[in-house]
Design a protein around this motif. Structure first.
Motif: not given
Length: 410
Positions: A147-159, A368-375, A377-382
């Motif tokens: 998953k992506v950390n939507t606050e840091t815009l990095t991948l969440d590697l904790s799990d 969204h430049f085909y990074a559609s999952t990230l988009a 998660r950040l709720d920017i498509n709308k």
């Protein structure tokens, strides 16, 4: 990420890109759409034209134009081997990265089934997600997501230890986000994948123009990129480790070669495009130092990186000072490519891009430049996605200031 100020021969660079002579609405065009496809260096354009003017041919003929075509392909693969730190016989060309990934995923999937798992990330361009998802659906594999950390815009590697486990057969990661520029900390991901014996497929399409790549040192099994992102033609490139490539059985026509890397290169290749690959890679080498082309390429990329990141810092700082502009970026300590995603309050991203083109002759893209999952998660498509500005070696401080002033004028 190199950020120190450095002298850079910008005039010499710009002279090598004919597209920079273009004007629109009476003004010189400023290209900030490099992440979607860079402008092409003159030497690559000349090589493509020369190949076509001299007479193209298919392979395995007993006449000069066929031999010359084979020699051009060989030189292109030698250049790619130096560019990516791989062997020449590990390189295959295709229509684009997406097509190659679809073919590779189908071939690998023949050996996998129920109980097996693959891992993809929420940060990636869908070209390094959907081919694996489609294969998993066909073969009954389980899919896990980093998953992506939507606050840091990095991948969440904790799990990571749970997501990548003993059932994992492949982990697909992007080396850098084509949307927000985050350079992914993929070393822990690769380390965990190797602990459980999983393959690593890396999307370097966005990374390749900006950071030096060494596939084997970085622990990658399947590396993909595209020449049209680094000043060359529209050609997809796959570099697959030899021991894996030997066992790979891509779908192909019966008479087509069964040996690697040719078995992945279905149909007649874009020979004129392939002619432009080596000159595009030589562009990097021309700014570097060293006794080998590999050393000059890496040195040249580092020099270009300093220039690009200096411009990116200037652009980020300029945009941050404008009321109503929101940047989507990782914190300063996180390495990033010179790619800036932002929105302007009250103005749709597509409308911003139209105004930039029509009133300021600035070419910049939205979506969204085909990074559609990230988009998602950040709720920017709308709201129309991001506005994305990408810096290339041919961009200047004056162009950056022009963009900042144009956005401020909104």
């Amino acid at each position: 990420m190199k950020t120190a100020k450095t002298a850079f021969p910008i005039s010499e660079v710009r002279e090598q890109f004919p597209a920079l002579q273009r004007t629109y609405k009476g003004k010189s065009v400023a290209y900030f759409d490099g992440p979607g496809g860079s402008q092409v260096v003159k030497s690559a354009i000349q090589a493509i034209a020369e190949y076509m003017e001299n007479g193209g041919a298919n392979l395995h003929g007993c006449f000069p134009s066929s031999w010359e075509t084979e020699a051009i392909i060989e030189e292109a693969k030698l250049a790619v081997s130096d560019f990516l730190g791989v062997q020449m016989n590990e390189v295959a060309f295709g229509a684009n990265m997406t097509t190659l990934t679809l073919a590779i995923s189908r071939a690998l999937g023949k050996e996998w089934g129920a109980g097996d798992e693959i891992v993809v990330t929420e940060m990636d361009h869908r070209a390094n997600v959907d081919p694996w998802l489609l294969m998993a659906e066909d073969r009954g594999l389980k899919v896990r997501w980093i998953k992506v950390n939507t606050e840091t815009l990095t991948l969440d590697l904790s799990d990571l230890d749970r997501v990548i486990n003993e059932n994992t057969r492949l982990v697909a990661i992007g080396m850098a986000s084509n949307a927000v520029g985050t350079i992914v900390d993929f070393e822990p991901i690769v380390k965990r994948a190797k602990e459980v014996g999983a393959l690593v497929a890396a999307d370097a399409v966005h990374a390749a123009p900006h950071i030096a790549i060494d596939r084997d040192r970085q622990g990658i099994d399947i590396l993909l990129c595209s020449a049209y992102k680094f000043f060359g033609p529209h050609i997809g490139i796959a570099a697959i480790k030899e021991e894996l490539f030997k066992e790979l059985e891509p779908y192909k026509l019966v008479p087509a070669p069964s040996y690697y890397p040719d078995n992945l290169e279905t149909g007649t290749q874009n020979h004129e495009g392939i002619a432009g690959i080596a000159p595009a890679i030589e562009f990097f080498a021309s700014f570097g130092e060293g006794s080998t082309r590999r050393e000059r390429i890496q040195s040249g990329i580092e020099r270009i990186e300093l220039h690009e990141n200096s411009l990116a810092t200037r652009l980020r700082e300029g945009l941050k000072e404008i009321d109503g502009v929101k940047l989507f970026e990782a914190e300063d300590a996180v390495p990033k490519t010179p790619t800036i995603a932002f929105q302007v309050a009250g103005v749709a991203p597509e409308e911003v891009c139209k105004i930039m083109a029509e009133e300021h002759s600035i070419f910049i893209a939205s979506g969204h430049f085909y990074a559609s999952t990230l988009a998602e998660r950040l709720d920017i498509n709308k709201s129309g996605g991001w506005i994305r500005a990408g810096l290339a070696p041919y961009n200047t401080e004056e162009e950056v200031d022009r963009l900042v002033q144009a956005v401020a004028a909104l």
